[in-house]
Design a protein around this motif. Structure first.
Motif, PDB file in Angstrom:
ATOM      1  N   GLY A  73      -1.018  -2.691  -4.628  1.00  0.00           N
ATOM      2  CA  GLY A  73      -0.688  -3.704  -5.622  1.00  0.00           C
ATOM      3  C   GLY A  73       0.681  -4.289  -5.364  1.00  0.00           C
ATOM      4  N   SER A  74       1.111  -5.147  -6.259  1.00  0.00           N
ATOM      5  CA  SER A  74       2.443  -5.736  -6.126  1.00  0.00           C
ATOM      6  C   SER A  74       3.495  -4.660  -6.399  1.00  0.00           C
ATOM      7  N   THR A  75       4.693  -4.888  -5.901  1.00  0.00           N
ATOM      8  CA  THR A  75       5.760  -3.920  -6.162  1.00  0.00           C
ATOM      9  C   THR A  75       6.035  -3.834  -7.658  1.00  0.00           C
ATOM     10  N   ASP A  76       5.869  -4.946  -8.377  1.00  0.00           N
ATOM     11  CA  ASP A  76       6.072  -4.919  -9.833  1.00  0.00           C
ATOM     12  C   ASP A  76       5.056  -4.013 -10.516  1.00  0.00           C
ATOM     13  N   ALA A  82       5.983   6.505  -1.941  1.00  0.00           N
ATOM     14  CA  ALA A  82       6.239   5.986  -0.593  1.00  0.00           C
ATOM     15  C   ALA A  82       5.340   4.773  -0.405  1.00  0.00           C
ATOM     16  N   LEU A  83       5.954   3.623  -0.046  1.00  0.00           N
ATOM     17  CA  LEU A  83       5.204   2.382   0.125  1.00  0.00           C
ATOM     18  C   LEU A  83       5.369   1.841   1.541  1.00  0.00           C
ATOM     19  N   LEU A 131       0.865  -1.173   0.000  1.00  0.00           N
ATOM     20  CA  LEU A 131       0.000   0.000   0.000  1.00  0.00           C
ATOM     21  C   LEU A 131       0.901   1.221   0.000  1.00  0.00           C
ATOM     22  N   GLY A 132       0.500   2.261  -0.720  1.00  0.00           N
ATOM     23  CA  GLY A 132       1.358   3.438  -0.743  1.00  0.00           C
ATOM     24  C   GLY A 132       0.696   4.644  -1.359  1.00  0.00           C
ATOM     25  N   VAL A 133       1.503   5.685  -1.480  1.00  0.00           N
ATOM     26  CA  VAL A 133       1.060   6.945  -2.080  1.00  0.00           C
ATOM     27  C   VAL A 133       2.077   7.346  -3.146  1.00  0.00           C
ATOM     28  N   VAL A 134       1.548   7.840  -4.257  1.00  0.00           N
ATOM     29  CA  VAL A 134       2.390   8.344  -5.341  1.00  0.00           C
ATOM     30  C   VAL A 134       2.057   9.819  -5.503  1.00  0.00           C
ATOM     31  N   GLY A 135       3.064  10.659  -5.413  1.00  0.00           N
ATOM     32  CA  GLY A 135       2.883  12.098  -5.610  1.00  0.00           C
ATOM     33  C   GLY A 135       3.405  12.497  -6.976  1.00  0.00           C
ATOM     34  N   VAL A 188      -4.700  -0.918  -9.874  1.00  0.00           N
ATOM     35  CA  VAL A 188      -3.779  -0.645  -8.767  1.00  0.00           C
ATOM     36  C   VAL A 188      -4.228   0.574  -7.960  1.00  0.00           C
ATOM     37  N   LEU A 189      -5.032   1.442  -8.576  1.00  0.00           N
ATOM     38  CA  LEU A 189      -5.421   2.703  -7.935  1.00  0.00           C
ATOM     39  C   LEU A 189      -6.585   2.512  -6.971  1.00  0.00           C
ATOM     40  N   VAL A 190      -6.416   3.011  -5.768  1.00  0.00           N
ATOM     41  CA  VAL A 190      -7.479   3.010  -4.761  1.00  0.00           C
ATOM     42  C   VAL A 190      -8.191   4.357  -4.782  1.00  0.00           C
TER      43      VAL A 190
END
Length: 95
Positions: free
Chosen positions: A56-59, A79-80, A7-11, A33-35
């Motif tokens: 999602g998976s790291t891949d 950031a994951l 789980l993470g955030v992409v800026g 992959v998007l929540v």
């Protein structure tokens, strides 16, 4: 073996509206992959800022951010969560 999900955030900071079409197409390709997604136009600075919540998976997440990182006039940071240990003791065992 199934890849572990994170789980993470992409800026994303978008410095030109011309990048919006390409970014939206990439996000469409990775919809699984998007929540969630939040976009803020910061007119005083002439940029737009996107925050994506991903699961999602790291891949899969790396593929998404890799494609986003190749978009001109866009900067991407991620950031994951840490990977969970293979086995975790239950709360009773930890005592």
């Amino acid at each position: 073996m199934e890849a572990q999900k994170r789980l993470g955030v992409v800026g994303i900071v978008v410095e030109s509206l011309s990048a919006a079409t390409e970014i939206n197409a990439i996000l469409h390709d990775f919809a699984g992959v998007l929540v969630g997604r939040m976009g803020i136009p910061y007119r005083e600075r002439g940029v737009s800022i996107l925050a994506l919540i991903v699961d999602g998976s790291t891949d899969d997440i790396s593929a998404l951010t890799g494609r986003l990182g190749r978009v001109r006039n866009a900067s991407v940071k991620t950031a994951l969560t840490r990977e969970a240990p293979v086995s975790t003791p239950s709360s009773k065992e930890a005592r």
